[in-house]
Design a protein around this motif. Sequence first.
Motif, PDB file in Angstrom:
ATOM      1  N   PHE A   3       0.835  -1.191   0.000  1.00 30.81           N
ATOM      2  CA  PHE A   3       0.000   0.000   0.000  1.00 30.81           C
ATOM      3  C   PHE A   3       0.870   1.242   0.000  1.00 30.81           C
ATOM      4  O   PHE A   3       2.038   1.217   0.418  1.00 30.81           O
ATOM      5  CB  PHE A   3      -0.927   0.031   1.221  1.00 30.81           C
ATOM      6  N   ALA A  19      -3.449  -1.650   8.496  1.00 26.91           N
ATOM      7  CA  ALA A  19      -2.835  -2.400   7.393  1.00 26.91           C
ATOM      8  C   ALA A  19      -1.598  -3.159   7.863  1.00 26.91           C
ATOM      9  O   ALA A  19      -1.382  -4.324   7.481  1.00 26.91           O
ATOM     10  CB  ALA A  19      -2.479  -1.441   6.261  1.00 26.91           C
ATOM     11  N   HIS A  24       0.002  -6.365   5.885  1.00 25.00           N
ATOM     12  CA  HIS A  24       0.323  -5.671   4.644  1.00 25.00           C
ATOM     13  C   HIS A  24       1.546  -4.776   4.844  1.00 25.00           C
ATOM     14  O   HIS A  24       2.018  -4.583   5.970  1.00 25.00           O
ATOM     15  CB  HIS A  24      -0.874  -4.832   4.180  1.00 25.00           C
TER      16      HIS A  24
END
Length: 402
Positions: A3, A19, A24
């Motif tokens: 991201f 996240a 992530h």
Amino acid sequence: MKFAALGTDRDVLMLVEAALAAGHHIVWLGDVRPEDADAIRSLLPGLPDSADWESLLDHRLVDAVLVGRGTAADDLRAEQLKRLVTDAVPTLLVHPATLSVLTFYELDMGRRESRAVVRHYNPLVGNPNVAELADWVRSGESEIGAVYQVVCQRFASDCGRDAVLRHLARDVEVLRAVAGEVRSVSAVGPRGLDANYASLQVQLSGSGTATVRWSIVPTPGQASRVELTLIGQRGSATLRLPPDSDSAGAGVAGAGSLEIAVGDRKESRPRRPRDAPRAAIDALAAALPANATDQSAAASTWQDATIAMEIADAIELSLQKGRTIEIHPQKLTEQLAFRGTMAAFGCGLLFVGFFVLVFAGVLGDVLDLPLVRFWPWALLAMLAMFLLLQVVPWLAKKRPGD
């Protein structure tokens, strides 16, 4: 997944933290506000603050972009968002992304054209406690009976125009979910664009049977929060959502409370906690496979964000005009944009043509100017050109791919 974070604010910090907790990676960071520098450095140590936002257009760099307020001007942020959507880069935008409803329309049109996944983050949306109240309104089967009124109060310390409109854009989306579609709005309060909006009160009406009211309540020195009250046949129910936090991680899973008042009986019930940032990140990750496919529309939530911003814009217009504003939701398409341009051009042509007739009919005969003799042909040429422009949408229509 990889991201990027473009523009920081309180919500983006929470999304970044969620996240990272979900496994992530944040591989790009840009447009960090000074007040967010320490918090973002503790979350992403060693990640530099980049100004090359156009590198995000490379699909190999990141899987999705988290977009917050940051320090960028509204016109620059709008240009960045349009480029990302046009290039089908999946995005999760903190709602409202801007305070211009025109930008929302343009992004929605670009999303449909590029089939990009565009989602928005509103921490109030998807709350199971709000969904419970929505069921009470629709069914009329609850402890308080049939619901007659829905009242939303926004407690905020900053009552400036921009801050109130941002709260309003979020809250009206919740009111739509609880009370149904909004068809007209009527606002009472200050009319100046630079005035304090602490006295703003809004009446909304639509498809539901219950009346809907929204108001701002100044609370200096306290965090912003929302209270949603249902007034029914036998009593009332007030949902107090947890206050907004000014730091990442705090208050994310706040539960709030629900107070039921029926006759002389009053009862306070704790609510189920909810991690809104984590839910938004999980939903974004689940929607990424639909990017650039025919399923992108179902995986996107930008249409709901556009409708909410359209209602907020109508409320401000009602405030300035001092009257009720009807809302007619519609999707902005290239054909509608072309029709609007042609309508404006046609009105301008008629306006200029009126003065041409006066000039040619009166001054032309008096002054006997040679050029005036050719004005009918010039006017005919302009009208013919205007009519020929009407076939442009058919000439520019794209053929469907194989």
